[in-house]
Design a protein around this motif. Structure first.
Motif, short mmCIF file in Angstrom:
data_model
loop_
_atom_site.label_atom_id
_atom_site.label_comp_id
_atom_site.label_asym_id
_atom_site.label_seq_id
_atom_site.Cartn_x
_atom_site.Cartn_y
_atom_site.Cartn_z
N ASN A 242 0.81 -1.22 0.00
CA ASN A 242 0.00 0.00 0.00
C ASN A 242 0.84 1.27 0.00
OD1 ASN A 242 -2.53 -1.27 0.01
ND2 ASN A 242 -2.46 -1.55 2.22
N LEU A 243 2.15 1.13 0.00
CA LEU A 243 3.03 2.29 0.03
C LEU A 243 3.40 2.74 -1.38
CD1 LEU A 243 5.48 1.28 2.91
CD2 LEU A 243 3.53 2.86 3.04
N HIS B 295 1.43 5.87 2.47
CA HIS B 295 0.29 5.00 2.17
C HIS B 295 -0.51 5.61 1.02
CE1 HIS B 295 -3.46 2.79 2.67
NE2 HIS B 295 -2.80 1.93 3.45
N PHE C 136 6.37 7.74 5.60
CA PHE C 136 6.49 6.39 6.19
C PHE C 136 7.81 6.26 6.92
CE2 PHE C 136 8.41 2.15 5.66
CZ PHE C 136 7.63 1.48 6.60
N ARG D 104 2.69 3.31 9.98
CA ARG D 104 1.55 2.83 9.21
C ARG D 104 1.51 3.47 7.83
NH1 ARG D 104 -2.25 0.77 13.15
NH2 ARG D 104 -1.35 1.06 15.21
N GLY D 105 2.39 4.46 7.63
CA GLY D 105 2.46 5.15 6.34
C GLY D 105 1.42 6.23 6.17
N VAL D 106 0.68 6.57 7.23
CA VAL D 106 -0.43 7.51 7.09
C VAL D 106 -0.16 8.86 7.73
CG1 VAL D 106 -2.13 5.66 6.83
CG2 VAL D 106 -1.64 6.59 9.12
N TYR E 215 -5.40 1.18 9.69
CA TYR E 215 -4.18 0.96 8.91
C TYR E 215 -3.16 0.20 9.75
CZ TYR E 215 -6.42 4.77 6.41
OH TYR E 215 -7.34 5.55 5.75
N ILE F 62 3.27 -1.23 9.13
CA ILE F 62 3.97 -1.90 8.03
C ILE F 62 5.09 -2.76 8.63
CG2 ILE F 62 5.24 -1.58 5.87
CD1 ILE F 62 2.37 -0.40 5.79
#
Length: 190
Positions: free
Chosen positions: A8-9, A45, A72, A103-105, A177, A180
């Motif tokens: 999702n990244l 993300h 991220f 979580r990349g968010v 989320y 990762i």
């Protein structure tokens, strides 16, 4: 050149995303005084990227751009940063599992003018004092206006702020989320 994706990244790229990148933890100009990442490649993300693209579009009519310092962050980097600054008001404790960057968010950023000069925000990035908190009226009126502009743009784009850091924005509903994992972390970051 194509945009790299890992799960999702999505890799942030100045050419495709109309932003400036200055990944703080890829060099020694950060609060630890040493590089944390192996490279200045940054990922976010895909859902956070959609919101970031909205923010970019909102600033275009004003001839302003976003400059990204971090997005991220692998858990190993989060642990290094927390060990260096073990205050969860500023750096997420990796043991709590919240860690929006992992979580990349989450994204750490500022606004620049059309010449790439950062707008006055009252403090530098990663200033761990109350002066960096949203709503602090001890910074100049110009800095207060610029912080409000950033907050407004990011809010309209779908992000929410972190009260203690004017530069930190994240998607709501963090638990939606997952963090990762090391196995799903893009190669070459740490």
């Amino acid at each position: 050149m194509t945009i790299n994706t890992v799960g999702n990244l999505v890799q942030l790229n100045e050419k495709y995303h109309s932003i400036a990148l200055d990944i703080a933890y890829a060099g020694s100009n950060n609060f630890t005084g040493k590089p944390i990442y192996k490279s200045d490649v940054s990922y976010i993300h895909s859902e956070a990227l959609e919101c970031l693209l909205k923010a970019i579009e909102l600033l275009k009519p004003l001839n302003l751009r976003l400059k990204v310092w971090d997005a991220f962050r692998p858990m190993a980097a989060q642990e290094i940063l927390f060990n260096h600054m073990p205050d969860p008001n500023y750096v997420g404790n990796p043991r709590t599992g919240l860690c929006p960057h992992c979580r990349g968010v989450a994204v750490d950023l500022t606004i620049t003018d059309r010449y790439g000069r950062e707008l006055e925000m009252g403090t530098l990035f990663d200033d761990f004092r109350p002066l960096a908190h949203h709503g602090n009226d001890l910074v100049s009126e110009e800095a207060q206006r610029n912080r409000l502009l950033l907050a407004g743009v990011m809010n309209v784009a779908g992000f929410k702020p972190m009260d203690t850091e004017w530069w930190h924005y994240q998607l709501p509903d963090l638990v939606k989320y997952p963090i990762i994992s090391k196995d799903d972390t893009p190669e070459g970051i740490i």
